[in-house]
Design a protein around this motif. Sequence first.
Motif, PDB file in Angstrom:
ATOM      1  N   LEU A 358      12.640 -26.372  20.416  1.00 57.26           N
ATOM      2  CA  LEU A 358      11.387 -26.991  20.545  1.00 57.26           C
ATOM      3  C   LEU A 358      10.998 -27.930  19.603  1.00 57.26           C
ATOM      4  CD1 LEU A 358       9.341 -24.367  22.542  1.00 57.26           C
ATOM      5  CD2 LEU A 358      10.300 -26.564  23.598  1.00 57.26           C
ATOM      6  N   MET A 363       7.645 -35.763  20.395  1.00 55.36           N
ATOM      7  CA  MET A 363       7.153 -36.829  21.168  1.00 55.36           C
ATOM      8  C   MET A 363       5.902 -37.536  20.516  1.00 55.36           C
ATOM      9  SD  MET A 363       7.351 -36.769  25.348  1.00 55.36           S
ATOM     10  CE  MET A 363       7.267 -38.374  25.560  1.00 55.36           C
ATOM     11  N   ASP A 380      -6.758 -29.715  12.396  1.00 59.66           N
ATOM     12  CA  ASP A 380      -6.325 -28.779  13.347  1.00 59.66           C
ATOM     13  C   ASP A 380      -5.436 -29.202  13.969  1.00 59.66           C
ATOM     14  OD1 ASP A 380      -8.041 -26.806  12.776  1.00 59.66           O
ATOM     15  OD2 ASP A 380      -9.731 -27.615  13.584  1.00 59.66           O
ATOM     16  N   ARG A 384      -1.741 -27.504  13.306  1.00 60.85           N
ATOM     17  CA  ARG A 384      -1.169 -26.513  14.225  1.00 60.85           C
ATOM     18  C   ARG A 384       0.382 -26.384  14.069  1.00 60.85           C
ATOM     19  NH1 ARG A 384      -1.882 -21.602  16.401  1.00 60.85           N
ATOM     20  NH2 ARG A 384      -0.704 -21.638  18.065  1.00 60.85           N
ATOM     21  N   PRO A 385       0.847 -27.651  14.258  1.00 61.85           N
ATOM     22  CA  PRO A 385       2.351 -27.360  14.248  1.00 61.85           C
ATOM     23  C   PRO A 385       2.860 -26.696  13.083  1.00 61.85           C
ATOM     24  CG  PRO A 385       1.916 -29.545  15.164  1.00 61.85           C
ATOM     25  CD  PRO A 385       0.460 -28.842  14.521  1.00 61.85           C
ATOM     26  N   PHE A 388       2.115 -23.211  13.298  1.00 61.49           N
ATOM     27  CA  PHE A 388       2.895 -22.560  14.439  1.00 61.49           C
ATOM     28  C   PHE A 388       4.501 -22.415  14.136  1.00 61.49           C
ATOM     29  CE2 PHE A 388       5.166 -22.746  18.761  1.00 61.49           C
ATOM     30  CZ  PHE A 388       4.452 -21.802  19.444  1.00 61.49           C
ATOM     31  N   TYR A 389       4.839 -23.498  13.691  1.00 62.62           N
ATOM     32  CA  TYR A 389       6.486 -23.197  13.200  1.00 62.62           C
ATOM     33  C   TYR A 389       6.714 -22.801  11.917  1.00 62.62           C
ATOM     34  CZ  TYR A 389       7.112 -26.418  17.421  1.00 62.62           C
ATOM     35  OH  TYR A 389       7.216 -26.715  18.610  1.00 62.62           O
ATOM     36  N   ARG A 435       1.427 -35.613  13.812  1.00 63.53           N
ATOM     37  CA  ARG A 435       1.563 -34.225  14.611  1.00 63.53           C
ATOM     38  C   ARG A 435       3.152 -34.047  14.882  1.00 63.53           C
ATOM     39  NH1 ARG A 435      -1.420 -33.857  20.048  1.00 63.53           N
ATOM     40  NH2 ARG A 435       0.129 -35.462  20.494  1.00 63.53           N
TER      41      ARG A 435
END
Lengths: 564, 313
Positions: A358, A363, A380, A384-385, A388-389, A435
């Motif tokens: 993912l 995109m 944020d 966040r990515p 998250f990653y 992002r």
Amino acid sequence: MDVMTDGNTLLTIRDLRIEGLSGEAWLPIINGVSLHLDRGEVLGLIGESGAGKSTLGLAGMGFTRDGCRITSGSISFDGIDLVSASPERKRSLLGRRIAYVAQSAAASFNPAHRLIDQHTEGPVLHGVSSREDSREDARSLYDRLRLPDPGNIGFRYPHQVSGGQLQRAMTAMAMSCRPDLIVFDEPTTALDVTTQIEVLAAIRDIVEQFGTAAIYITHDLAVVAQMADRIKVLLNGDEVEENDTRTMLSHPAEPYTRSLWAVRSFRRPEQAPAPAGTVPVISIRGVTAGYGADIDVLHDVSFDIHTGRTVAVVGESGSGKSTVARCITGLLPPRQGEVRFDDEVLPPGYRHRTRDQLRQVQMIYQMADTALNPKLRVRDIVGRPVQFYRGYRGTRLLERVEELLSQIELDPGQFINRLPSELSGGQKQRIGIARALAAEPRFIICDEVTSALDQLVAEGILKLLDRLQRELNLSYMFITHDLATVRAIADEVVVMKDGHVIELGAKTDMFSPPHHAYTDLLLSSVPEMDPDWLDRLLAQRGRNNIGEAARLGIDRAAHRQSTL
Amino acid sequence: MGFLLYVALPLAVLTGLAWTVRRIVARTSQGRFGAAFRAMPMTAAFGLTVVSIYVIGALCAPVLAPYGESQVFDEFNLFPGENPAFVLGTDQLGRDQLTRLLYGGRNTIGIAFITTMLAFLLGATLGFLAATLGGWLDQALSRAIDVLMAIPQLIFALLLITILGQSTLNMILVIAVLDSTRVFRLARAVGGTIIVMDYIEAARLRGEGLGYLIFREILPNAAAPLLAEFGLRFCFVFLLIAALSFLGIGIQPPLADWGTMVRELSIYIAYAEYGDWQAASLPLLPASAIALLTVAVNFVVDWMLDRHSGLKS
């Protein structure tokens, strides 16, 4: 009345000031702009969003939007002072002597009534003609505007005709009372290039035939070059300059105008195609996909995207280019075929993909407004990515977010705590890019990323994307209907139509003939900054071989070929 | 006379108070948050003032009340003003009306608040789930909710409480479940418009779980309409509890509550026939307490809705 009326002047606006209510304060929208329009003349109003071109155009009708007020200045239409005119007086003028054509014909027609019934409303209301005469007139106008089956098309409902036909029907409706002035507010902005051209030709013909004066509002310079006798450039509610079209195009006086004229000059050198045998980052193989149970939107689509390259997917609305993106991201599992990443088959649905799979495909969206959560702050949205990653937290996360913001050329100290509503359109799009970068992907899908932006801003975004590609060795798939963008940034081009790949190849090959008839039509339909372009094209192709007619001709030819 | 005493006078006092509060707020508040308060209309100021008074009264009832909640005195059926020790008089059992009114507010408002919270927790969670996941879960939940909503609420509540047995807990649960149906509908609709946004798609493609989607992406954007709905639903729950208590199956004695007080005092309405307006207007005391809170909450909700929708009046 202090306005002099010589026989030829139709509209005079003097030192007009308009303010708009924003929160609790009145902010200026138009700061003292004057305008002069003779009978039968077409004035082009151009400028970026927020320049006040629509507000000025509407003021020419004596109208202001809700929350706006005219604070000073005069508007004189054929000797009538529109600022002080009573609502009854204005109502007797609007529709009868001044008409308006809006950007979205689909939203401006009442979906519950037939076209011809809406057409006859104005003439009957103003007592210009009887319903029967007006219907007859509608048919002849439809014929002049080259609508198919002019005798019967009026009996259709708005949803039963195409967007380009609807825009022409709206122009016919504006003509129904033979007004002295029509205000066109971006009438072709929402249309595809091949459709735009037929609407442009139709509008220009009919305005010339009836000697109607027009104010033509647009942000597209090449379009205004075809339509207007004179051009007025606006910037933030001020007039920059005004001159006749040819002089304006060849010798713009002001630096701002020159900068507008110079955009689209950005051209990235095309990279050599990847050597044969290299493994593409993304490989789409024989993908057939659709939304319903049995209707396919994509038919056997195959193409590759190599490391560090940009592939532009071009096509008109409904050609399936966004659907390809949905198949790659896994939002729409294909019915047949597969998508490979680094020669490894990706699971068709995104829910079955690993976190790393993912992460590699990101995109960037067309509408930055809906692409960013309005309640989250920049830190944020971008953070966040990363969290998250990568699992970063605290100062490490903050440092990474600041680094990303610097990469997209926004000052972290100034922007990190802002909400999306506190950003301009271009800044929002940059946050969208940040992002995507935060996931550290190798492949990014750019879905019409510049089409909602002003040209100068769009150019900045394209340059940024180009720089990032070089620095981070990214691969892009660029979905667009704008061929100028393709020219600027693409290495390879994929032309799509009705879910099929019509043609694909390196950019230089695609922009030099010979190519597929549809590619040719698409390319030749893009307006150029030359006032004679439309005339030349119409002479070249013939009046009945543009837009829809031309597309049908190509389909017929293809059909003949396949049956032979 | 009674009308003046119980309705006009308190309203005038409250309006004056609200005006003062608005002036004070306008002078002391700062920043973006303060700007919202500075621009608030008189109705919102009135609503906020009344709601604050109710909340303070409910929280501090044991301190403010002159006597214990169900303390009984020898002097029963006293009219207001007859005995300075009992400002608002006593009821048929000899309990102080002022004390009962304060404790009644505490019980009714407290229970209504808890019930509404429960209804929102249940309704919003299910509504967002239905909006996010869609498919058969959405269908099953929505149709089940349709069935529940098809039955008139008060009658259904009566029926369920009778079946389950009369207790405050049962009443809370029954009303919460019945009320969560409307919250579900709203949450599902609001969630449905948010779920189609590109930022949700971006979060999904990132691989985010359901919890993150609902609580970090959807909830902040649905908060404004949900909060406004909370105010309205609170009023309805509050009225429903008062109605159930009036019918005798709501909050049970010895707990004080306004619905029961209206019922007990309603016998005085008969005095109107003999021209004793002071006695006849006694039931207005708890009834106007109910009405005033409902109106006040609605004022506040209206203001919040206006701000949310960005409409200029």
